[in-house]
Design an enzyme around this catalytic site. Structure first.
Site, PDB file in Angstrom:
ATOM      1  N   ASP A 151       0.861  -1.175   0.000  1.00  0.00           N
ATOM      2  CA  ASP A 151       0.000   0.000   0.000  1.00  0.00           C
ATOM      3  C   ASP A 151       0.903   1.232   0.000  1.00  0.00           C
ATOM      4  OD1 ASP A 151      -2.370   1.629   0.514  1.00  0.00           O
ATOM      5  OD2 ASP A 151      -1.619   1.777   2.568  1.00  0.00           O
ATOM      6  N   LEU A 152       0.364   2.375  -0.374  1.00  0.00           N
ATOM      7  CA  LEU A 152       1.154   3.598  -0.435  1.00  0.00           C
ATOM      8  C   LEU A 152       0.919   4.497   0.779  1.00  0.00           C
ATOM      9  CD1 LEU A 152       0.944   4.442  -4.258  1.00  0.00           C
ATOM     10  CD2 LEU A 152       2.842   3.407  -2.985  1.00  0.00           C
ATOM     11  N   THR A 163      -2.932   0.227  -4.127  1.00  0.00           N
ATOM     12  CA  THR A 163      -3.455   1.428  -3.492  1.00  0.00           C
ATOM     13  C   THR A 163      -4.896   1.707  -3.914  1.00  0.00           C
ATOM     14  OG1 THR A 163      -3.114   3.843  -3.367  1.00  0.00           O
ATOM     15  CG2 THR A 163      -2.442   2.769  -5.391  1.00  0.00           C
ATOM     16  N   GLY A 164      -5.534   2.566  -3.166  1.00  0.00           N
ATOM     17  CA  GLY A 164      -6.843   3.055  -3.563  1.00  0.00           C
ATOM     18  C   GLY A 164      -6.748   4.206  -4.553  1.00  0.00           C
ATOM     19  N   LYS A 176      -7.688  -5.776  -3.374  1.00  0.00           N
ATOM     20  CA  LYS A 176      -6.259  -5.780  -3.677  1.00  0.00           C
ATOM     21  C   LYS A 176      -5.714  -7.212  -3.697  1.00  0.00           C
ATOM     22  CE  LYS A 176      -5.148  -1.250  -1.582  1.00  0.00           C
ATOM     23  NZ  LYS A 176      -4.268  -0.567  -0.610  1.00  0.00           N
ATOM     24  N   ASP A 213      -2.130  -0.879   5.788  1.00  0.00           N
ATOM     25  CA  ASP A 213      -2.604  -0.296   7.045  1.00  0.00           C
ATOM     26  C   ASP A 213      -4.102  -0.046   7.059  1.00  0.00           C
ATOM     27  OD1 ASP A 213      -2.642   1.929   5.235  1.00  0.00           O
ATOM     28  OD2 ASP A 213      -2.545   3.289   6.956  1.00  0.00           O
ATOM     29  N   ASN A 262      -9.015  -1.719   3.406  1.00  0.00           N
ATOM     30  CA  ASN A 262      -8.936  -2.138   2.002  1.00  0.00           C
ATOM     31  C   ASN A 262      -7.696  -2.975   1.714  1.00  0.00           C
ATOM     32  OD1 ASN A 262      -7.242   0.118   2.364  1.00  0.00           O
ATOM     33  ND2 ASN A 262      -7.455   0.752   0.235  1.00  0.00           N
TER      34      ASN A 262
END
Length: 281
Positions: free
Chosen positions: A16-17, A50-51, A201, A224, A227
């Protein structure tokens, strides 16, 4: 006879970013960038999961300087290292306006959509516009009563007051009204996201792994948010940030917890644990 054999338990690194790989200022630190480049040189494959919108993430990938795969819109889009679409699943077009109709009467809610290469928003937000001034990727205003319905990767809701409970109520409403037709997840406690059914994801990461002749067992993942839960559950090893929301920590009680993005915890973990190990047979 003794032979030297190099073993690599994981071949793919997925992260994730925001809140995870990126520093609190939403940028990639020099240490993290160097770590990614070092491991890329050793043959590891990176996936940014990522979202965010793929146009936005492409800019981060360019800064990182590695040919990473991109899982964006929480898994609704997957792009390869050359920016070609590998996987795409939209919110059902017949549901887009109906989802928006559930929320549009509340003036405290911002309604966003990622549609093809666009970011759409129901009204002006100067804070958001200034935040994205550097990247050049910003929103266009759309009419909530006549929303475009094709090519929508996700619809998402935020509020100025960062009232998580208000968004939880919307989550319950959408899950009840559109059960089985969409998937719903929080990327942060203040951002509720709606994608097509079965989008996550984790499922997107499986698409990347299988395209490389590998499996989810070959993946190590970091995240974190709610999602990220599927990805952190499905990967061979899933690491949770110390700063994750309590709902994430409760959902993943058996996953190892590492430090904060403020301390480059992902990069430090990779430096400490993802080196080629040597064994003797």
């Amino acid at each position: 006879m003794t032979t030297e054999q190099k073993t690599v338990p994981f071949r793919i690194v997925a992260s994730d970013l925001d809140g995870t790989l990126l520093a609190p200022n939403h940028q990639l630190s020099a240490f993290s960038k160097q770590t990614l480049n070092d491991l890329h040189q050793q043959g590891f494959t990176f996936v940014f999961a990522t979202g965010r919108h793929h146009v936005d993430v492409a800019g981060i990938r360019e800064i990182a300087g590695i040919p990473a795969y991109m899982i964006t819109a929480n898994g609704a889009r997957v792009h390869d290292q050359h920016n070609q679409v590998m996987y795409s699943k939209n919110v059902p077009s017949e549901q887009v306006q109906a989802i928006i109709d559930q929320v549009k009467g509340d003036d405290s809610i911002y309604i966003h959509m990622y549609r093809n290469d666009e970011w759409l928003l129901n009204r002006e937000d100067e804070v958001l516009r200034n935040f994205h001034k550097d990247s050049g990727f910003t929103y266009q205003v759309f009419d909530v009563n006549h929303a475009p319905t094709d090519g929508v990767a996700k619809i998402f809701f935020t509020n100025e007051s960062k009232d998580h409970e208000q968004l939880v109520q919307i989550e319950a409403l959408i899950n009840q009204r559109f059960a089985g037709q969409v998937s719903v997840a929080f990327s942060t406690p203040w951002c509720l996201e709606v994608m097509g059914a079965g989008v996550s994801k984790g499922d997107a990461l499986q698409v990347v792994a299988e395209s490389l002749g590998l499996s989810l067992a070959d993946c190590i993942a970091f995240g974190d948010g709610m999602n990220d839960v599927e990805m952190l559950t499905m990967a061979g090893k899933g690491l949770v940030m110390q700063t994750a929301h309590e709902k994430v920590l409760r959902a993943l009680p058996n996953n190892e917890v590492i430090g904060s993005n403020a301390d480059d915890a992902v990069a430090h973990y990779l430096q400490d644990h993802l080196q080629l190990s040597v064994s003797h047979a």
